[in-house]
Design an enzyme around this catalytic site. Structure first.
Site, PDB file in Angstrom:
ATOM      1  N   LEU A  32      35.172  14.850   2.269  1.00 30.15           N
ATOM      2  CA  LEU A  32      36.637  14.891   2.368  1.00 30.15           C
ATOM      3  C   LEU A  32      37.139  15.466   3.680  1.00 30.15           C
ATOM      4  O   LEU A  32      36.551  16.390   4.237  1.00 30.15           O
ATOM      5  CB  LEU A  32      37.194  15.705   1.199  1.00 30.15           C
ATOM      6  CG  LEU A  32      36.750  15.212  -0.184  1.00 30.15           C
ATOM      7  CD1 LEU A  32      37.311  16.121  -1.272  1.00 30.15           C
ATOM      8  CD2 LEU A  32      37.176  13.766  -0.418  1.00 30.15           C
ATOM      9  N   HIS A  36      42.146  12.633   3.010  1.00 29.28           N
ATOM     10  CA  HIS A  36      41.969  12.681   1.553  1.00 29.28           C
ATOM     11  C   HIS A  36      42.812  13.806   0.947  1.00 29.28           C
ATOM     12  O   HIS A  36      43.463  13.636  -0.079  1.00 29.28           O
ATOM     13  CB  HIS A  36      40.514  12.995   1.197  1.00 29.28           C
ATOM     14  CG  HIS A  36      39.503  11.997   1.655  1.00 29.28           C
ATOM     15  ND1 HIS A  36      38.566  12.271   2.611  1.00 29.28           N
ATOM     16  CD2 HIS A  36      39.270  10.717   1.273  1.00 29.28           C
ATOM     17  CE1 HIS A  36      37.783  11.233   2.795  1.00 29.28           C
ATOM     18  NE2 HIS A  36      38.195  10.253   2.006  1.00 29.28           N
ATOM     19  N   GLN A  60      30.560  -1.740  -3.109  1.00 28.56           N
ATOM     20  CA  GLN A  60      31.448  -2.154  -2.013  1.00 28.56           C
ATOM     21  C   GLN A  60      30.756  -2.121  -0.650  1.00 28.56           C
ATOM     22  O   GLN A  60      31.393  -2.341   0.375  1.00 28.56           O
ATOM     23  CB  GLN A  60      32.728  -1.313  -1.997  1.00 28.56           C
ATOM     24  CG  GLN A  60      32.560   0.134  -1.586  1.00 28.56           C
ATOM     25  CD  GLN A  60      33.835   0.917  -1.802  1.00 28.56           C
ATOM     26  OE1 GLN A  60      34.239   1.152  -2.932  1.00 28.56           O
ATOM     27  NE2 GLN A  60      34.498   1.321  -0.726  1.00 28.56           N
ATOM     28  N   ASP A 149      43.719   2.458   4.662  1.00 27.94           N
ATOM     29  CA  ASP A 149      43.044   1.255   4.176  1.00 27.94           C
ATOM     30  C   ASP A 149      44.119   0.302   3.660  1.00 27.94           C
ATOM     31  O   ASP A 149      44.270   0.110   2.455  1.00 27.94           O
ATOM     32  CB  ASP A 149      42.056   1.639   3.077  1.00 27.94           C
ATOM     33  CG  ASP A 149      41.001   2.600   3.582  1.00 27.94           C
ATOM     34  OD1 ASP A 149      39.954   2.143   4.039  1.00 27.94           O
ATOM     35  OD2 ASP A 149      41.250   3.828   3.555  1.00 27.94           O
ATOM     36  N   SER A 185      35.828   9.437   7.125  1.00 28.74           N
ATOM     37  CA  SER A 185      34.498  10.042   6.924  1.00 28.74           C
ATOM     38  C   SER A 185      33.521   9.455   7.934  1.00 28.74           C
ATOM     39  O   SER A 185      32.577  10.117   8.356  1.00 28.74           O
ATOM     40  CB  SER A 185      33.998   9.776   5.507  1.00 28.74           C
ATOM     41  OG  SER A 185      34.977  10.168   4.568  1.00 28.74           O
TER      42      SER A 185
HETATM   43  P1  AMP Z   1      37.501   6.824   1.031  1.00 25.16           P
HETATM   44  O1  AMP Z   1      36.849   8.119   0.647  1.00 25.16           O
HETATM   45  O2  AMP Z   1      37.273   6.442   2.447  1.00 25.16           O
HETATM   46  O3  AMP Z   1      37.212   5.730   0.039  1.00 25.16           O
HETATM   47  O4  AMP Z   1      39.065   7.069   0.932  1.00 25.16           O
HETATM   48  C1  AMP Z   1      39.662   7.538  -0.258  1.00 25.16           C
HETATM   49  C2  AMP Z   1      41.160   7.491  -0.117  1.00 25.16           C
HETATM   50  O5  AMP Z   1      41.565   8.292   0.994  1.00 25.16           O
HETATM   51  C3  AMP Z   1      41.703   6.079   0.149  1.00 25.16           C
HETATM   52  O6  AMP Z   1      42.910   5.905  -0.568  1.00 25.16           O
HETATM   53  C4  AMP Z   1      41.952   6.106   1.632  1.00 25.16           C
HETATM   54  O7  AMP Z   1      42.963   5.200   2.049  1.00 25.16           O
HETATM   55  C5  AMP Z   1      42.417   7.535   1.832  1.00 25.16           C
HETATM   56  N1  AMP Z   1      42.249   7.941   3.226  1.00 25.16           N
HETATM   57  C6  AMP Z   1      41.118   7.883   3.982  1.00 25.16           C
HETATM   58  N2  AMP Z   1      41.386   8.270   5.250  1.00 25.16           N
HETATM   59  C7  AMP Z   1      42.705   8.571   5.304  1.00 25.16           C
HETATM   60  C8  AMP Z   1      43.593   9.016   6.334  1.00 25.16           C
HETATM   61  N3  AMP Z   1      43.172   9.231   7.568  1.00 25.16           N
HETATM   62  N4  AMP Z   1      44.887   9.212   6.010  1.00 25.16           N
HETATM   63  C9  AMP Z   1      45.345   8.981   4.761  1.00 25.16           C
HETATM   64  N5  AMP Z   1      44.565   8.560   3.743  1.00 25.16           N
HETATM   65  C10 AMP Z   1      43.274   8.355   4.007  1.00 25.16           C
END
Ligand code: AMP
Length: 278
Positions: A32, A36, A60, A149, A185
């Site tokens: 995180l 996140h 995925q 995303d 990440s």
């Molecule tokens: P992930 O762990 O990459 O699957 O992301 C989980 C959630 O966090 C998803 O809804 C992403 O769009 C959101 N997220 C990831 N990076 C960012 C960011 N830089 N700003 C806002 N939300 C993010």
């Protein structure tokens, strides 16, 4: 804060939380960062209870993608989530989510084949399937997702609408590092030089927004200008498109809510970013 690893235990808690008012849910793949955690903060503010999930979803990832090297640090993640006021963390095993005889998949027509779907075949089918499963297990009123995303957000909104689910997505803004790089990440894969060059994505978006402000409306011109900045930084463009914010189809003439979407390789790391034109 309670860590829940089994699906039946999570369902039991979810059923109990239903009667205690709205439930906020933040699905993540862990490792995180403040992006996140901004979703978590919003959910905690807006709901009496918040569940976050951590699950690196094998479905995925393509065969040659980074499933085995995807960064993980459960202990650190749990500390962050506890500090930000999360009530429950759902941390399932892949073997429980996809048992050996698993055979049901969710596909959102058309939207899932565009842009990232072209270069990552099957990616969005994996995303929609895991999110539907998580929604069925957790039954949240509100699900907090990042605009980082953007294509994923639009596809999941369509899935929830098409399948008549009661969960509502709350889109949250992209959180960036001080210099403009969208938090991800996968940024941990970048070496020092790549980290500098990765700035070209946000710079290209900002430049296109400036051109739009100056009166440029031709998408080809906006895309060309963005591509020049990325090429100059040595980024390998997967795609850059100006799209309609709901259909995600390319538009010829840009409007304020037209979204520029891009995926760019910096070295071996594939980064995505996006922005509205105004
Ligand atoms: P992930 O762990 O990459 O699957 O992301 C989980 C959630 O966090 C998803 O809804 C992403 O769009 C959101 N997220 C990831 N990076 C960012 C960011 N830089 N700003 C806002 N939300 C993010």
């Amino acid at each position: 804060m309670q860590l829940i690893e089994s699906i039946p235990a999570m369902k039991e808690v979810s059923h109990r939380l239903q009667s205690a008012g709205s439930l906020g849910f933040v699905p993540t793949m862990g490792y995180l960062h403040e992006g996140h955690l901004s979703l978590v903060d919003t959910s905690v503010k807006e709901n009496p209870h918040t569940v976050a999930s951590i699950f690196v979803n094998p479905a995925q990832f393509g065969k040659n993608e980074d499933l085995s090297t995807y960064p993980r640090d459960l202990e650190r993640d749990l500390k962050h989530l506890q500090a930000r006021g999360v009530d429950y963390v759902f941390y399932p095993q892949a073997s429980d989510i996809y048992p050996e005889d698993y055979g049901t998949w969710v596909d959102v027509d058309k939207l899932g084949d565009l842009h990232c779907g072209k270069s990552r075949p099957g990616h969005f089918r994996g995303v929609t399937t895991i999110v539907l499963k998580l929604v069925n297990i957790i039954m949240p009123g509100f699900m907090y997702m990042g605009a980082k995303d953007f294509q994923q957000l639009v596809i999941l909104q369509k899935m929830l609408q098409d399948l008549n689910l009661d969960t509502q997505i709350v889109p949250c803004p992209i959180v960036r590092e001080d210099d403009g790089l969208a938090m991800s990440s996968r940024n941990t894969y970048l070496d020092k030089d790549e980290r500098k060059r990765a700035l070209c994505l946000s710079q290209a978006l900002a430049h296109s927004q400036q051109l739009f402000k100056d009166g440029v409306r031709d998408s080809r011109q906006l895309i060309k200008a963005a591509a020049e900045i990325i090429n100059k930084a040595g980024g390998q463009i997967d795609y850059i498109e100006c799209v309609h914010p709901q259909s995600l189809l390319p538009v010829e003439v840009a409007e304020a809510d037209t979204r520029m979407l891009m995926a760019v390789y910096i070295g071996r790391t594939r980064l995505i970013d996006n922005a509205p034109m105004a």
